[in-house]
Each structure stands twice: as structure tokens, then as C-alpha cells.
Design a protein around this motif. Structure first.
Motif, PDB file in Angstrom:
ATOM      1  N   GLY A  83      -9.996  58.091 -24.579  1.00  0.00           N
ATOM      2  CA  GLY A  83     -10.632  57.246 -25.901  1.00  0.00           C
ATOM      3  C   GLY A  83     -10.598  55.575 -25.626  1.00  0.00           C
ATOM      4  O   GLY A  83     -11.328  55.018 -26.194  1.00  0.00           O
ATOM      5  N   GLU A  84      -9.915  55.178 -24.897  1.00  0.00           N
ATOM      6  CA  GLU A  84      -9.433  53.968 -24.713  1.00  0.00           C
ATOM      7  C   GLU A  84     -10.708  53.264 -23.792  1.00  0.00           C
ATOM      8  O   GLU A  84     -10.918  53.732 -22.708  1.00  0.00           O
ATOM      9  CB  GLU A  84      -8.288  53.641 -23.811  1.00  0.00           C
ATOM     10  CG  GLU A  84      -7.762  52.143 -24.060  1.00  0.00           C
ATOM     11  CD  GLU A  84      -6.614  51.829 -23.731  1.00  0.00           C
ATOM     12  OE1 GLU A  84      -5.657  52.797 -23.948  1.00  0.00           O
ATOM     13  OE2 GLU A  84      -5.963  50.825 -23.192  1.00  0.00           O
ATOM     14  N   LEU A  85     -11.317  52.150 -23.996  1.00  0.00           N
ATOM     15  CA  LEU A  85     -12.290  51.749 -23.611  1.00  0.00           C
ATOM     16  C   LEU A  85     -11.880  50.552 -22.224  1.00  0.00           C
ATOM     17  O   LEU A  85     -11.036  49.773 -22.484  1.00  0.00           O
ATOM     18  CB  LEU A  85     -13.236  50.733 -24.271  1.00  0.00           C
ATOM     19  CG  LEU A  85     -14.390  51.273 -25.215  1.00  0.00           C
ATOM     20  CD1 LEU A  85     -14.714  50.305 -26.261  1.00  0.00           C
ATOM     21  CD2 LEU A  85     -15.590  51.575 -24.203  1.00  0.00           C
ATOM     22  N   GLN A 122     -15.372  54.717 -21.002  1.00  0.00           N
ATOM     23  CA  GLN A 122     -14.623  55.543 -21.994  1.00  0.00           C
ATOM     24  C   GLN A 122     -14.139  56.933 -21.636  1.00  0.00           C
ATOM     25  O   GLN A 122     -14.929  57.770 -21.846  1.00  0.00           O
ATOM     26  CB  GLN A 122     -15.212  55.515 -23.297  1.00  0.00           C
ATOM     27  CG  GLN A 122     -14.209  55.852 -24.643  1.00  0.00           C
ATOM     28  CD  GLN A 122     -14.960  55.698 -25.925  1.00  0.00           C
ATOM     29  OE1 GLN A 122     -16.076  55.956 -26.003  1.00  0.00           O
ATOM     30  NE2 GLN A 122     -14.115  55.194 -27.031  1.00  0.00           N
ATOM     31  N   TYR A 142     -18.288  48.887 -19.590  1.00  0.00           N
ATOM     32  CA  TYR A 142     -17.274  49.666 -19.977  1.00  0.00           C
ATOM     33  C   TYR A 142     -17.150  51.094 -19.943  1.00  0.00           C
ATOM     34  O   TYR A 142     -18.150  51.666 -19.999  1.00  0.00           O
ATOM     35  CB  TYR A 142     -16.624  49.276 -21.490  1.00  0.00           C
ATOM     36  CG  TYR A 142     -16.445  47.847 -21.902  1.00  0.00           C
ATOM     37  CD1 TYR A 142     -17.257  46.922 -22.048  1.00  0.00           C
ATOM     38  CD2 TYR A 142     -14.787  47.648 -21.765  1.00  0.00           C
ATOM     39  CE1 TYR A 142     -16.717  45.687 -22.302  1.00  0.00           C
ATOM     40  CE2 TYR A 142     -14.533  46.332 -22.132  1.00  0.00           C
ATOM     41  CZ  TYR A 142     -15.530  45.306 -22.388  1.00  0.00           C
ATOM     42  OH  TYR A 142     -14.888  44.029 -22.486  1.00  0.00           O
ATOM     43  N   PHE A 180     -12.610  48.172 -19.330  1.00  0.00           N
ATOM     44  CA  PHE A 180     -13.440  47.065 -18.651  1.00  0.00           C
ATOM     45  C   PHE A 180     -13.750  47.348 -17.322  1.00  0.00           C
ATOM     46  O   PHE A 180     -12.735  47.553 -16.550  1.00  0.00           O
ATOM     47  CB  PHE A 180     -12.756  45.652 -18.939  1.00  0.00           C
ATOM     48  CG  PHE A 180     -13.758  44.352 -18.094  1.00  0.00           C
ATOM     49  CD1 PHE A 180     -12.957  43.953 -17.041  1.00  0.00           C
ATOM     50  CD2 PHE A 180     -14.745  44.073 -18.759  1.00  0.00           C
ATOM     51  CE1 PHE A 180     -13.688  43.043 -16.322  1.00  0.00           C
ATOM     52  CE2 PHE A 180     -15.332  42.714 -18.114  1.00  0.00           C
ATOM     53  CZ  PHE A 180     -14.682  42.426 -16.845  1.00  0.00           C
TER      54      PHE A 180
END
Lengths: 116, 114
Positions: free
Chosen positions: A43-45, A39, A37, A47
Motif C-alpha cells: 500500500g505504500e507509494l 504502489q 510512483y 517514488f
């Protein structure tokens, strides 16, 4: 017990250089899944890839490639011709079992900085 | 398809209070997992819900609880907040059946406990 080790805490490269992020895992299960992943600073992970333990084929997706080696319990990630937008923290993760269990064990992450 | 949404995005609470965070998964996804991210402990799994049932649980105290509704939306509750609960709480959704599918994460709720 399961464990994911990302020994590289921080890496800095100059734009257009290639960079490899290391991931070593431990598990007693014969069926498991490995993930990467990203980031970014937002901040959003995000895929990137999923690989199951029975599929050791390497994978390439554009500038990204992954090398899965069961013999060394490693699942390394290479970015070719890095770009500033690749700057982020990258996490390797492991999920055990074949029951659809969705608990990911994450490594501590590698912070990649691409310098223009 | 819309992604995973989490509300609120930011929250400030006082020690001892309780808080409820909400997560709406991607349409069609039946599994919702919750993770806590802190600088010290990294990303840690809290629990997973599938078809309104808790299917997996991490090593967190009973102050952390959750539930899932029939539309797959999930809530997470933390009671008696402690300073150490300050963290980014991430929700992730996946198909949930059969193999361990990739999880798609929401933007997170940043909780600050003062």
C-alpha cells in the motif's frame, strides 16, 4: 485544467518480458513536473522518478527507463526483463507551477502483474 | 533517515463521529501533503501545509481540515464522518521550497466508517 491519463488499467506479462506503461498528461502551464510512483500490495507509494518540463532527456535506472516527449504530452515508463517483484500498481502524476506547490494530480494507475 | 510515519494505521469509526489522523514527516522536510485514496475516485489531493500554513487545497468539503505544527508534524481532521469517507489516507512529505520536489509517502491510515 490538468489531467493525467493512464489508459492501461491492467497489464499481465510473463517474467523476463519487457513492458511499457503509458502516461499522457494535459496542462496549460509551461513549467510542470512529472512523476512515477509504485504502489506494491503493502500500500505504500514508492517514488520512482521526477522529471521537470524543461528536461526531455530520457532516463535509465537499472531495468527502468522513462521516455518523456513534450510533443505528444507523454511520459512513458518501461520495465525491461520484468520480475515478479515488479508486480504493483503504477501511478503517473503531474504537479504544475514553479512555486514549489506540492499537489500531485494522479492518473488512475496501471496494475501490472508479472507471472512467473 | 526515518521515513514518513502515520498513526494510527487502521481506524474504524461510526458515521457522524470525527477523527484525527497524524503524520510525522521525514526529518528536515517542511512540506506535508495529504491525499485520499478510494477505489472509485483514485488518489486525490486534500491539502498541503508548509511552515505551519496551508499552501494548497484540493476540492474537498470543509469537514476536512488540517494543521501543521512547528516541528512540521501534521494532523488531519474529518468531522461528521460519512460512509463515503472510508478510504486510505496518505501523507507525504517533501522539502517544499523552490521547485516541486518529489514527495515521500507514509504507509497510510485506513479509515473505515460504518
Amino acid at each position: 485544467a490538468q489531467k493525467v491519463t493512464q489508459a492501461q488499467t491492467e497489464i499481465s506479462v510473463v517474467e523476463k518480458e519487457d513492458v511499457t506503461l503509458d502516461c499522457v498528461y494535459e496542462t496549460r502551464d509551461t513549467t510542470y513536473y512529472l512523476f512515477w510512483y509504485k504502489q506494491p500490495p503493502s500500500g505504500e507509494l514508492v517514488f520512482l522518478i521526477r522529471r521537470n518540463s524543461f528536461d526531455e532527456q530520457n532516463e535509465i535506472s537499472g531495468r527502468y527507463s522513462w521516455n518523456f516527449q513534450k510533443s505528444t504530452s507523454s511520459f512513458n515508463f518501461t520495465i525491461t526483463a520484468s520480475q515478479v517483484v515488479d508486480s504493483a500498481v503504477y501511478f503517473c502524476a503531474l504537479s504544475e507551477g514553479q512555486t514549489g506547490a506540492n499537489n500531485l494530480f494522479f492518473g488512475t494507475g496501471t496494475r501490472l502483474t508479472v507471472i512467473p | 533517515k526515518a521515513g514518513v510515519t502515520q498513526t494510527p494505521r487502521y481506524l474504524i469509526k461510526t458515521r457522524g463521529q470525527q477523527v484525527t489522523l497524524s503524520c510525522s514527516p521525514i526529518s528536515g522536510h517542511r512540506s506535508v501533503s495529504w491525499y485520499q485514496q478510494t477505489p472509485g475516485q483514485g488518489l486525490q489531493f486534500l491539502f498541503e501545509y508548509f511552515s505551519e500554513t496551508q499552501r494548497n487545497k484540493g476540492n474537498f468539503p470543509g469537514r476536512f481540515s488540517g494543521r501543521q505544527f512547528s516541528n512540521s508534524r501534521s494532523e488531519m481532521n474529518v468531522s461528521t464522518l460519512e460512509l463515503g469517507d472510508s478510504a486510505l489516507y496518505l501523507c507525504a512529505s517533501s522539502q517544499g521550497q523552490g521547485e516541486s520536489y518529489e514527495q515521500y509517502f507514509g504507509p497510510g491510515t485506513r479509515l473505515t466508517v460504518t
